[in-house]
Structure formats: structure tokens, C-alpha cells
Write a protein that holds these residues in place. Structure first.
Motif, PDB file in Angstrom:
ATOM      1  N   ASP A   1       0.811  -1.220   0.000  1.00 31.22           N
ATOM      2  CA  ASP A   1       0.000   0.000   0.000  1.00 31.22           C
ATOM      3  C   ASP A   1       0.846   1.273   0.000  1.00 31.22           C
ATOM      4  OD1 ASP A   1      -2.334  -1.493   0.043  1.00 31.22           O
ATOM      5  OD2 ASP A   1      -2.329  -1.607   2.236  1.00 31.22           O
ATOM      6  N   GLU A   2       2.128   1.157  -0.210  1.00 27.27           N
ATOM      7  CA  GLU A   2       2.980   2.341  -0.184  1.00 27.27           C
ATOM      8  C   GLU A   2       3.870   2.399  -1.424  1.00 27.27           C
ATOM      9  OE1 GLU A   2       6.399   2.196   2.604  1.00 27.27           O
ATOM     10  OE2 GLU A   2       5.484   0.323   3.336  1.00 27.27           O
ATOM     11  N   GLU A   3       4.487   3.550  -1.618  1.00 30.10           N
ATOM     12  CA  GLU A   3       5.395   3.744  -2.731  1.00 30.10           C
ATOM     13  C   GLU A   3       6.807   3.936  -2.179  1.00 30.10           C
ATOM     14  OE1 GLU A   3       4.518   3.568  -5.829  1.00 30.10           O
ATOM     15  OE2 GLU A   3       2.333   3.577  -5.630  1.00 30.10           O
ATOM     16  N   ILE A   4       7.752   3.216  -2.746  1.00 31.59           N
ATOM     17  CA  ILE A   4       9.145   3.351  -2.330  1.00 31.59           C
ATOM     18  C   ILE A   4       9.865   4.222  -3.351  1.00 31.59           C
ATOM     19  CG2 ILE A   4      11.306   2.127  -1.895  1.00 31.59           C
ATOM     20  CD1 ILE A   4       9.670  -0.295  -1.074  1.00 31.59           C
ATOM     21  N   ARG A   5      10.578   5.210  -2.883  1.00 31.41           N
ATOM     22  CA  ARG A   5      11.353   6.076  -3.755  1.00 31.41           C
ATOM     23  C   ARG A   5      12.833   5.699  -3.654  1.00 31.41           C
ATOM     24  NH1 ARG A   5       9.552  10.842  -6.069  1.00 31.41           N
ATOM     25  NH2 ARG A   5       7.338  10.638  -6.541  1.00 31.41           N
ATOM     26  N   LEU A   6      13.510   5.738  -4.803  1.00 28.25           N
ATOM     27  CA  LEU A   6      14.928   5.394  -4.851  1.00 28.25           C
ATOM     28  C   LEU A   6      15.737   6.546  -5.420  1.00 28.25           C
ATOM     29  CD1 LEU A   6      14.811   1.817  -6.441  1.00 28.25           C
ATOM     30  CD2 LEU A   6      14.846   2.388  -4.016  1.00 28.25           C
ATOM     31  N   THR A   7      17.002   6.577  -5.062  1.00 33.83           N
ATOM     32  CA  THR A   7      17.959   7.447  -5.746  1.00 33.83           C
ATOM     33  C   THR A   7      19.170   6.592  -6.122  1.00 33.83           C
ATOM     34  OG1 THR A   7      19.068   8.095  -3.691  1.00 33.83           O
ATOM     35  CG2 THR A   7      17.236   9.490  -4.448  1.00 33.83           C
ATOM     36  N   VAL A   8      19.938   7.073  -7.068  1.00 39.21           N
ATOM     37  CA  VAL A   8      21.133   6.342  -7.491  1.00 39.21           C
ATOM     38  C   VAL A   8      22.315   7.301  -7.546  1.00 39.21           C
ATOM     39  CG1 VAL A   8      19.912   4.582  -8.811  1.00 39.21           C
ATOM     40  CG2 VAL A   8      20.599   6.706  -9.935  1.00 39.21           C
ATOM     41  N   SER A   9      23.477   6.748  -7.324  1.00 36.16           N
ATOM     42  CA  SER A   9      24.729   7.469  -7.530  1.00 36.16           C
ATOM     43  C   SER A   9      25.327   6.968  -8.836  1.00 36.16           C
ATOM     44  CB  SER A   9      25.692   7.222  -6.375  1.00 36.16           C
ATOM     45  OG  SER A   9      25.113   7.670  -5.159  1.00 36.16           O
ATOM     46  N   VAL A  10      25.870   7.895  -9.630  1.00 37.18           N
ATOM     47  CA  VAL A  10      26.279   7.551 -10.989  1.00 37.18           C
ATOM     48  C   VAL A  10      27.704   8.015 -11.252  1.00 37.18           C
ATOM     49  CG1 VAL A  10      25.631   7.655 -13.430  1.00 37.18           C
ATOM     50  CG2 VAL A  10      23.877   7.991 -11.669  1.00 37.18           C
ATOM     51  N   GLY A  11      28.466   7.126 -11.868  1.00 31.82           N
ATOM     52  CA  GLY A  11      29.812   7.485 -12.320  1.00 31.82           C
ATOM     53  C   GLY A  11      29.929   7.241 -13.807  1.00 31.82           C
ATOM     54  N   ALA A  12      30.701   8.088 -14.494  1.00 28.25           N
ATOM     55  CA  ALA A  12      30.862   7.947 -15.941  1.00 28.25           C
ATOM     56  C   ALA A  12      32.311   8.181 -16.330  1.00 28.25           C
ATOM     57  CB  ALA A  12      29.948   8.927 -16.678  1.00 28.25           C
ATOM     58  N   ALA A  13      32.713   7.550 -17.410  1.00 26.31           N
ATOM     59  CA  ALA A  13      34.062   7.749 -17.949  1.00 26.31           C
ATOM     60  C   ALA A  13      34.009   7.626 -19.462  1.00 26.31           C
ATOM     61  CB  ALA A  13      35.034   6.731 -17.365  1.00 26.31           C
ATOM     62  N   THR A  14      34.884   8.373 -20.123  1.00 20.18           N
ATOM     63  CA  THR A  14      34.894   8.384 -21.586  1.00 20.18           C
ATOM     64  C   THR A  14      36.320   8.257 -22.104  1.00 20.18           C
ATOM     65  OG1 THR A  14      32.929   9.792 -21.687  1.00 20.18           O
ATOM     66  CG2 THR A  14      34.305   9.729 -23.650  1.00 20.18           C
ATOM     67  N   MET A  15      36.475   7.423 -23.101  1.00 23.60           N
ATOM     68  CA  MET A  15      37.737   7.341 -23.825  1.00 23.60           C
ATOM     69  C   MET A  15      37.588   8.134 -25.120  1.00 23.60           C
ATOM     70  SD  MET A  15      39.917   4.017 -25.155  1.00 23.60           S
ATOM     71  CE  MET A  15      38.813   3.589 -26.508  1.00 23.60           C
ATOM     72  N   ASP A  16      38.446   9.134 -25.305  1.00 23.46           N
ATOM     73  CA  ASP A  16      38.416   9.928 -26.531  1.00 23.46           C
ATOM     74  C   ASP A  16      39.842  10.356 -26.884  1.00 23.46           C
ATOM     75  OD1 ASP A  16      38.958  11.921 -24.671  1.00 23.46           O
ATOM     76  OD2 ASP A  16      36.902  12.673 -24.631  1.00 23.46           O
ATOM     77  N   HIS A  17      39.972  11.346 -27.751  1.00 28.53           N
ATOM     78  CA  HIS A  17      41.306  11.753 -28.188  1.00 28.53           C
ATOM     79  C   HIS A  17      42.111  12.419 -27.072  1.00 28.53           C
ATOM     80  CE1 HIS A  17      38.848  15.360 -28.609  1.00 28.53           C
ATOM     81  NE2 HIS A  17      39.953  16.079 -28.624  1.00 28.53           N
ATOM     82  N   LEU A  18      41.448  12.831 -26.005  1.00 27.66           N
ATOM     83  CA  LEU A  18      42.147  13.450 -24.876  1.00 27.66           C
ATOM     84  C   LEU A  18      42.377  12.493 -23.717  1.00 27.66           C
ATOM     85  CD1 LEU A  18      40.340  16.928 -24.718  1.00 27.66           C
ATOM     86  CD2 LEU A  18      42.591  16.415 -25.692  1.00 27.66           C
ATOM     87  N   HIS A  19      41.570  11.424 -23.654  1.00 32.98           N
ATOM     88  CA  HIS A  19      41.646  10.499 -22.529  1.00 32.98           C
ATOM     89  C   HIS A  19      41.745   9.071 -23.060  1.00 32.98           C
ATOM     90  CE1 HIS A  19      39.469  14.115 -21.179  1.00 32.98           C
ATOM     91  NE2 HIS A  19      40.117  13.936 -20.040  1.00 32.98           N
ATOM     92  N   HIS A  20      42.938   8.504 -22.931  1.00 38.27           N
ATOM     93  CA  HIS A  20      43.146   7.140 -23.422  1.00 38.27           C
ATOM     94  C   HIS A  20      43.218   6.168 -22.248  1.00 38.27           C
ATOM     95  CE1 HIS A  20      44.437   3.863 -25.947  1.00 38.27           C
ATOM     96  NE2 HIS A  20      45.457   3.649 -25.128  1.00 38.27           N
ATOM     97  N   PHE A  21      42.682   4.968 -22.463  1.00 38.89           N
ATOM     98  CA  PHE A  21      42.719   3.903 -21.460  1.00 38.89           C
ATOM     99  C   PHE A  21      43.364   2.667 -22.078  1.00 38.89           C
ATOM    100  CE2 PHE A  21      39.386   6.746 -20.137  1.00 38.89           C
ATOM    101  CZ  PHE A  21      39.517   6.808 -18.756  1.00 38.89           C
ATOM    102  N   GLU A  22      44.080   1.937 -21.276  1.00 36.98           N
ATOM    103  CA  GLU A  22      44.820   0.783 -21.778  1.00 36.98           C
ATOM    104  C   GLU A  22      43.917  -0.365 -22.202  1.00 36.98           C
ATOM    105  OE1 GLU A  22      48.026   0.622 -22.364  1.00 36.98           O
ATOM    106  OE2 GLU A  22      48.251   2.706 -21.716  1.00 36.98           O
ATOM    107  N   SER A  23      42.707  -0.394 -21.669  1.00 37.77           N
ATOM    108  CA  SER A  23      41.783  -1.489 -21.976  1.00 37.77           C
ATOM    109  C   SER A  23      40.366  -1.061 -21.617  1.00 37.77           C
ATOM    110  CB  SER A  23      42.154  -2.744 -21.183  1.00 37.77           C
ATOM    111  OG  SER A  23      42.022  -2.503 -19.788  1.00 37.77           O
ATOM    112  N   GLY A  24      39.422  -1.877 -22.046  1.00 38.64           N
ATOM    113  CA  GLY A  24      38.048  -1.626 -21.664  1.00 38.64           C
ATOM    114  C   GLY A  24      37.868  -1.756 -20.166  1.00 38.64           C
TER     115      GLY A  24
END
Length: 381
Positions: free
Chosen positions: A325-348
């Protein structure tokens, strides 16, 4: 009689070849583009092409049935096209194929009066098959009922087409023709059902190996494979590649308060909320841990990943998760990363770890916010 068997056999062989070729194409599409069978628009396009494919096959049967080309028993295969498509593919493809066949009969036919009668019976048979297909009975019963409904047409048409008299002494000949016709249709039905069932089973087996059973999203194993592939593709083509990781804030409290079963229900509803976020079509959403999820975004810039991450956070924050009979509210914490011409990563894997580090930064700074790797200022204060 031998001419009838010969013509039926050759047309049956051609129809079977068309069925197996159709099955091979659909299997290949299911393996390489499984989302095409989930997306309604793309699925409709596939079904319409199926209708066109069998409509063209019908044109070939019409041409072979012309005087001077063959004996004319190819007529029976036109009926089978309408029958099989209605039973296995539905009204849309069957209507397209029937329309093409009707146009072919009107343009290629040599006797306009007879062709109009034939077109009338084709349309009538198509509508009968549509009605039969709405009945809540098994496929085999739909097939038998649809096949039997063509009997009046065969009695009328073959009486003129093959000069078979409607007399008692001709009963053995009629029984022979109807038996051969039914056997041919049954062979086509069994072949179509085998191809359709085996393709679906292979697809379901493949899906079960790459999907998380609780959320119906991609599992970690499939996500990891796709991440490796997209990393290679991004490195080769010098295109950006982004990853988003998020988890539910204080999810342990939900499990402790409401129980793990409620937690599982919430995770299942969460996957529905995620699908409302308008990621681009090449995005892959996966459950990679208990309450941890990830989104793989090929050809997506840092700004694009940040935008999607914030849309994701807002969508979940405004979603009500019903519990009794009730509603539960959620929140999330989010992290992001991008590989592009300025930021290279050695692997996925390194890219994934960078997104994971950004996620923990978001959690340490108050939760319910987005952090992007190497981005100092959070989006939500």
C-alpha cells in the motif's frame, strides 16, 4: 495424374527451399541484431519483407502455371503461401503477399473473367484464414481448419482448370487430388513449424546466456564481452567510447526493512524505468552486480555520457516503486568515464574502473548525483 504429382513435387521442393532460406536469414538476424525482434518498428519491417518475399515467390508460381509453361498445379502453392503466412507470420505479411499475388494474377492471367473469380476466392480465403487465426486453438488445428476451408474453391476452380467432372465416377480422382494437396500442405506446415520453433529456441537459449534473469537486462558476462569488442572498435576507428556505472543508494536498508524478495521486485521494476531513458540504439544496459548497473555507450562523447547519466538519475528519482500500500522512492549514484582523443585507457577494463572510481566519488560526496572521471565539479550540488 503423373503430371499432377510431378508439378506438385517440383513446386513443393521450391517452396521448401524458400522456407529454409527464409529461416536461415531470420536466424542470422536474430544472432547479429537481436534488438530488431524487440523493437516494434524494426520487427514490423522484417515482417513486411517476409510478406514481399513470399509475394514474389507467388509471382513465380503464377508464371510457371501459365499455359505453355507448366501443368498449372502451381495454383495450389499460392493457397499455401496465404495459409502459411497467416498461421506463422500474421495478418500483415499475409496481406502483403496476397496483394502481390492478386496483382500478379490480374496482370499475368490470360482469362480476365477467370482471373477475377480467382482473385475473389483468394481474398475470401485470406479473410477466412485471418478469422481462423483469431481462434484460441492450437496451430495444427488452425492449419487443418484453414486448409479444409479451401475445399469449395478447389472443387469449383479445378473443375474448370483441369476439366475434372463433378460426377460420382470422378470421386477417386478428386480424393487423389485432395489427398496429394493436403499432404503437400502438411509437409510445408511441418517444415515451417520446425524452422520457426528451432529458430526461436536457439534465440531463447542465446538470450538466456546473455541476459540477467531478474531484470531481463544484459548480464555481466555479455557486458564484458561487448565492452572488449567496443574498445577494439573505438581504438581502431578513433571514436569515443563511454561507460556509465550506477548503483542504488542505501539498497541494503531496503532489503533489511522489506526483505530480499521486495528488493528483487524493485530491481525488476528498475529495469523498466531504465528503458524509459532515451539512450541511443547502440547502448547496452546491463546488471553487473547485486544493485549495480552499467551502460555501455559506443560513439558517445564525454558530454553525451554526462547528459545520459543525468537523465538516468532523474528518471529513477521520479519513479515510484510500488510495494503493497505504499510507494518506495529510490535514488542512485552515478559514475561515468569516456575514452576519446584526450583520454586514453589501456583497456576496456581500465575504462570501467575509471567509471567505477567516479561512482565512488559520487557516493562519498552525498549520493544521488553524477560524477564523470576527471570532472571535479559534480552536476548536482
Amino acid at each position: 495424374m503423373w503430371n499432377i504429382i510431378q508439378s506438385l513435387w517440383s513446386s513443393l521442393a521450391l517452396f521448401l527451399s524458400a522456407l529454409f532460406f527464409h529461416g536461415m536469414i531470420l536466424r542470422s538476424i536474430r544472432e547479429n541484431k537481436p534488438n530488431w525482434f524487440i523493437n516494434n518498428h524494426q520487427h514490423h519491417i522484417i515482417r513486411y519483407f517476409i510478406g514481399m518475399y513470399y509475394g514474389v515467390l507467388g509471382l513465380y508460381f503464377i508464371w510457371r502455371g501459365l499455359p505453355g509453361e507448366d501443368f498449372g498445379i502451381y495454383t495450389d502453392m499460392l493457397i499455401n503461401i496465404i495459409l502459411m503466412l497467416n498461421v506463422f507470420s500474421g495478418t500483415g505479411p499475409a496481406t502483403i503477399a496476397t496483394s502481390i499475388i492478386i496483382i500478379g494474377k490480374l496482370l499475368l492471367g490470360y482469362n480476365p473473367h477467370m482471373q477475377l473469380i480467382y482473385v475473389f476466392f483468394l481474398l475470401s480465403y485470406h479473410f477466412i484464414c485471418i478469422q481462423v487465426n483469431t481462434l484460441k486453438i492450437s496451430l495444427v488445428r488452425k492449419f487443418i481448419l484453414s486448409k479444409l476451408s479451401i475445399t469449395p474453391f478447389m472443387l469449383y476452380y479445378l473443375h474448370f482448370k483441369m476439366a475434372i467432372p463433378l460426377q460420382v465416377y470422378a470421386i477417386p480422382k478428386w480424393l487423389f487430388i485432395f489427398t496429394i494437396s493436403f499432404i503437400c500442405s502438411l509437409i510445408l506446415y511441418l517444415a515451417a513449424r520446425f524452422i520457426d520453433t528451432s529458430n526461436k529456441q536457439i534465440f531463447e537459449l542465446r538470450q538466456s546466456s546473455i541476459l540477467d534473469p531478474l531484470t531481463n537486462l544484459a548480464n555481466y558476462r555479455h557486458f564484458d564481452t561487448c565492452l572488449r569488442d567496443e574498445y577494439k572498435e573505438s581504438t581502431l576507428k578513433q571514436t569515443p567510447l563511454s561507460v556509465i556505472i550506477f548503483d542504488i543508494d542505501f539498497f541494503k536498508n531496503i532489503n533489511d526493512t522489506y526483505g530480499h524478495q521486495t528488493g528483487n521486485i524493485i530491481l525488476s521494476h528498475l529495469s523498466i524505468a531504465l528503458k524509459k531513458v532515451l539512450f541511443h540504439e547502440n547502448a547496452l544496459i546491463a546488471r553487473i552486480g547485486g544493485e549495480e548497473f552499467a551502460v555501455l555507450l559506443p560513439d558517445t562523447s564525454r558530454d553525451g555520457a554526462t547528459f545520459y547519466a543525468e537523465q538516468l538519475r532523474k528518471q529513477i528519482e521520479k519513479t515510484d516503486f510500488p510495494f503493497k500500500d505504499e510507494e518506495i522512492r529510490l535514488t542512485v549514484s552515478v559514475g561515468a568515464a569516456t575514452m576519446d582523443h584526450l583520454h586514453h585507457f589501456e583497456s576496456g577494463e581500465a575504462l570501467l574502473k575509471a567509471a567505477d572510481a567516479a561512482l565512488y566519488t559520487a557516493k562519498e560526496n552525498g549520493r544521488n548525483r553524477v560524477y564523470t572521471a576527471n570532472l571535479i565539479v559534480p552536476l548536482k550540488e
